[in-house]
Every structure is written in structure tokens, then in C-alpha cells.
Design a protein around this motif. Structure first.
Motif, short mmCIF file in Angstrom:
data_model
loop_
_atom_site.label_atom_id
_atom_site.label_comp_id
_atom_site.label_asym_id
_atom_site.label_seq_id
_atom_site.Cartn_x
_atom_site.Cartn_y
_atom_site.Cartn_z
N ALA A 242 1.23 -0.89 0.10
CA ALA A 242 0.14 0.13 -0.32
C ALA A 242 0.55 1.10 -0.17
CB ALA A 242 -0.94 -0.14 0.96
N ASP A 243 2.30 1.38 -1.41
CA ASP A 243 2.63 2.66 -0.61
C ASP A 243 2.83 3.50 -2.50
OD1 ASP A 243 3.89 0.51 -3.46
OD2 ASP A 243 5.46 1.36 -2.09
N GLY A 244 1.41 3.04 -3.13
CA GLY A 244 0.64 3.82 -3.85
C GLY A 244 1.70 3.07 -5.33
N GLN A 245 2.96 2.30 -5.60
CA GLN A 245 3.23 1.99 -7.08
C GLN A 245 3.97 0.30 -6.54
OE1 GLN A 245 7.57 3.60 -6.16
NE2 GLN A 245 7.27 3.67 -4.29
N VAL A 246 3.36 -0.51 -7.37
CA VAL A 246 4.21 -2.15 -7.58
C VAL A 246 5.86 -2.31 -7.97
CG1 VAL A 246 3.43 -4.13 -8.25
CG2 VAL A 246 1.27 -2.40 -8.35
N THR A 247 6.30 -2.30 -6.77
CA THR A 247 7.62 -3.14 -6.96
C THR A 247 8.14 -4.72 -6.62
OG1 THR A 247 8.23 -1.74 -4.93
CG2 THR A 247 7.90 -0.54 -6.28
N ILE A 248 9.55 -4.26 -6.23
CA ILE A 248 9.80 -6.18 -6.06
C ILE A 248 9.85 -5.75 -4.47
CG2 ILE A 248 12.22 -5.11 -5.15
CD1 ILE A 248 10.88 -8.72 -7.07
N ALA A 249 9.44 -5.17 -3.79
CA ALA A 249 9.14 -4.96 -2.28
C ALA A 249 7.49 -5.76 -2.31
CB ALA A 249 9.18 -3.70 -1.60
N ASP A 250 6.96 -5.28 -3.44
CA ASP A 250 5.48 -6.40 -3.17
C ASP A 250 5.41 -8.32 -3.05
OD1 ASP A 250 3.76 -3.90 -2.95
OD2 ASP A 250 4.49 -3.53 -4.35
N VAL A 251 6.32 -8.02 -4.19
CA VAL A 251 7.08 -9.85 -4.28
C VAL A 251 7.08 -10.12 -3.19
CG1 VAL A 251 8.17 -10.93 -5.95
CG2 VAL A 251 7.40 -9.48 -6.65
N ASP A 272 -3.98 -10.42 -4.32
CA ASP A 272 -4.59 -11.91 -5.60
C ASP A 272 -5.08 -11.46 -5.94
OD1 ASP A 272 -6.24 -14.16 -5.56
OD2 ASP A 272 -8.28 -13.43 -4.62
N VAL A 273 -3.52 -11.56 -7.34
CA VAL A 273 -3.44 -11.03 -8.82
C VAL A 273 -4.36 -11.70 -9.31
CG1 VAL A 273 -1.92 -9.90 -10.00
CG2 VAL A 273 -1.31 -9.67 -8.16
N ASP A 274 -3.95 -13.26 -9.85
CA ASP A 274 -4.34 -13.87 -11.19
C ASP A 274 -5.60 -14.42 -10.44
OD1 ASP A 274 -4.61 -16.05 -8.21
OD2 ASP A 274 -3.22 -16.99 -9.03
N GLY A 275 -6.67 -13.57 -9.70
CA GLY A 275 -7.94 -13.80 -9.94
C GLY A 275 -8.15 -14.99 -9.66
N ASN A 282 1.83 -18.28 -7.53
CA ASN A 282 1.32 -17.79 -8.83
C ASN A 282 0.93 -15.92 -8.44
OD1 ASN A 282 1.46 -20.14 -10.18
ND2 ASN A 282 -0.59 -20.86 -9.18
N ASP A 283 0.48 -15.77 -7.25
CA ASP A 283 0.46 -14.46 -7.31
C ASP A 283 1.52 -13.75 -7.10
OD1 ASP A 283 -2.18 -14.21 -6.82
OD2 ASP A 283 -1.94 -15.32 -4.98
N ALA A 284 2.47 -13.83 -6.81
CA ALA A 284 3.57 -13.50 -6.57
C ALA A 284 4.59 -13.38 -7.73
CB ALA A 284 4.81 -14.09 -5.53
N LEU A 285 4.12 -14.07 -8.93
CA LEU A 285 4.74 -14.25 -10.32
C LEU A 285 3.66 -13.19 -10.70
CD1 LEU A 285 5.69 -17.87 -10.23
CD2 LEU A 285 6.70 -16.32 -10.19
N ALA A 286 3.02 -13.43 -10.64
CA ALA A 286 1.24 -11.93 -11.55
C ALA A 286 2.45 -10.57 -11.28
CB ALA A 286 0.39 -12.67 -10.90
N ILE A 287 2.73 -10.11 -9.51
CA ILE A 287 3.51 -8.77 -9.31
C ILE A 287 4.56 -9.34 -10.26
CG2 ILE A 287 4.46 -7.54 -7.76
CD1 ILE A 287 2.13 -9.32 -5.79
#
Length: 294
Positions: A242-251, A272-275, A282-287
Motif C-alpha cells: 500500500a505504498d502507491g506503487q508496484v515494486t519488488i517489495a510487493d513480491v 490476490d492478483v491472478d483472480g 502464482n500471485d507473486a509471479l503475477a506481480i
């Protein structure tokens, strides 16, 4: 011989007087507001010249605490709009204008006019002594201290709950609030504004805050009312921390979660990225794919 001696003496006196005339004391310093404090100016003169070194000392009355010190100087309407334009170009805070412009003309709060009076005063002793160099303008001073036992109001825009359901708080206290977005949405924007009054105008100055969880925030109450504004919307997929960006930290946050170590800030909706139901590798890989632009 005597005539020559007197002439030399007269010329010497004129030479001593002329530099003083060049530094004529044409400008004034006025204290237009001193609330719950006293203001002393040094040196105490009827007038001041450009370049004079000025010291301003603030003394709060007993049971009060320093709040603000403002230095204003006269300017023309053209200079005011020039400052406004410069602030816009450089993404600076816009200059403020006096409420009583018909009586005083335009004036600018000193530290918002780049290149003329910007940062011209410095704090020698925190909240007590200021120094500045006199400009070729008349100067006005406002100093405000507030009683320590005053509670300041808290207003809210958005779905927010303040800890203890507080609507007021004392300056210096920590205020914690929780945002409650609608089901399936996330917090998209949080702003905490200090409501500062100058004359008959009120300005919103943004305050810093800390985020202890996805929807929990806190800030230090200023000696002014506060307005909390929270906006909700679709949670950004992949923005797990929740820092406003998608980075490796989210993975890394998802991997930590899968290993049984849930981070303090973990946005499960965004994770929950893969739906598919549940948060998996798989969600980590999707990020990672989001980061790579796939």
C-alpha cells in the motif's frame, strides 16, 4: 589660513554626514498581531534602512506554547502575481495575500517569494528568536502562541473512524484514525490538512502522517484544527504494501506472507492478483509480470 582650516573641517563633517543620508531610515516594522505572547524588536527605531540587521524575540505568556511566526512585506499587485506565477512554475506553495489589501496594498508572506525575501529569517532559538535583513519595504509581523489546554477540532471527509471517536484533540497529541473503504475497494488517497487562518482567509497546509497498517494512520495534532480527507476506489493490483506503487517489495511481501510471516502492512485484496481464490506463489509471479510490464 584660518579660512582654509575651517573649510577642511566643514568638508570632513559633510563627508561623514553623506553616507548616513544614503542609508536613510525610510521603512517601518509593525507588529500587527501578537496572540498570547509578546514581541520585541531590536534595535527599536522609528525607522529602518535597507540592509539593517533585525532581531525579533517572541515570549509566550505563561501556560502558552509557540505556534507561528510570520513575516510580511509590502508589494505591488504586479509583484504579487509574479510571485504566484513563480510558485506555480517551481511547484512551490503559493504566496499568501493580506485580507485587508484595500488598506495596506498587497503583501506577501516572506518565505514564499523566491529570490526577494525567501528564507530571510532564521530560527536562532526554536520558536523564540528570529533574525532577518531589512528589505527596501515596510514589514509586518504576526506572532501567535496558544494556551496549552485548548482542544482543536477534527473534521473528516470520507469513511474514517478516529480512535476514541474524537472530534477534538490537544496540540502535540498523537491522533490515530482508521479508513474503512467499501467492500472490495482500497484506500486510494489520504490527506491530513492543518487549517491555518490568516486574516479572514483559511488555508489548508498538508501534514505528514505515518501508516501502521493498510488502513490505519496517525499524525501529531498541531495547534490548529485539522481536516482528514480519505478517498477509496479499486485497490491497485500488486500494491501489497500500500505504498502507491508496484515494486519488488510487493513480491517480497507476498513471499513473506506465504512463509507465515505476514507483514504489518499487507493489502490482501491487492495481493490476490491472478483472480483465483487464495494468495499463492502464482500471485507473486503475477506481480513480477506487472513490474516487467507483461
Amino acid at each position: 589660513m584660518k579660512t582654509t582650516k575651517y573649510l577642511i573641517t566643514l568638508l570632513a563633517c559633510v563627508g561623514a554626514i553623506l553616507p548616513l543620508q544614503a542609508q536613510s531610515a525610510d521603512y517601518t516594522i509593525s507588529v500587527v498581531k501578537q496572540q498570547h505572547c509578546t514581541v520585541s524588536i531590536g534595535p527599536q527605531n522609528n525607522g529602518y534602512a535597507e540592509g539593517d540587521a533585525i532581531t525579533v524575540t517572541l515570549t509566550p505568556v505563561s501556560g502558552s506554547t509557540f505556534q507561528s511566526f510570520k513575516l510580511y512585506y509590502e508589494c505591488s499587485e504586479a509583484e504579487y502575481w509574479q510571485a504566484m506565477s513563480a510558485a506555480s512554475r517551481h511547484r512551490e506553495q503559493a504566496p499568501r495575500r493580506a485580507a485587508d489589501e484595500s488598506a495596506f496594498g498587497y503583501r506577501l508572506e516572506s518565505y514564499y517569494f523566491s529570490g526577494t525575501f525567501d528564507d530571510a529569517y532564521t530560527t536562532v532559538t526554536e520558536g523564540a528568536v528570529y533574525t532577518f535583513t531589512m528589505p527596501a519595504r515596510n514589514v509586518e509581523i504576526e506572532a501567535v502562541c496558544m494556551p496549552d489546554d485548548i482542544d482543536y477540532g477534527i473534521t473528516i471527509t470520507g469513511s474514517v473512524t478516529v480512535e476514541g471517536n474524537k472530534t477534538k484533540e490537544k496540540a502535540g497529541e498523537t491522533v490515530t484514525f482508521t479508513a474503512t473503504p467499501p467492500e472490495g475497494q482500497g484506500v486510494t488517497s489520504v490527506k491530513v490538512y492543518e487549517l491555518v487562518t490568516s486574516g479572514n482567509m483559511t488555508f489548508e497546509d498538508e501534514l505528514p502522517y505515518t501508516r501502521s497498517s493498510v488502513n490505519t494512520f496517525s499524525f501529531t495534532m498541531p495547534a490548529n484544527p485539522v481536516h482528514i480527507v480519505v478517498k477509496s476506489g479499486s485497490a491497485a493490483l500488486g500494491d501489497v504494501n500500500a505504498d502507491g506503487q508496484v515494486t519488488i517489495a510487493d513480491v517480497a511481501a507476498v513471499v513473506s506472507y506465504l512463509l507465515g510471516h505476514t507483514p504489518a502492512i499487507f493489502n490482501s485484496n491487492s495481493a490476490d492478483v491472478d483472480g483465483k481464490a487464495g494468495i499463492t506463489l502464482n500471485d507473486a509471479l503475477a506481480i513480477v509480470d506487472i513490474i516487467l510490464g507483461k
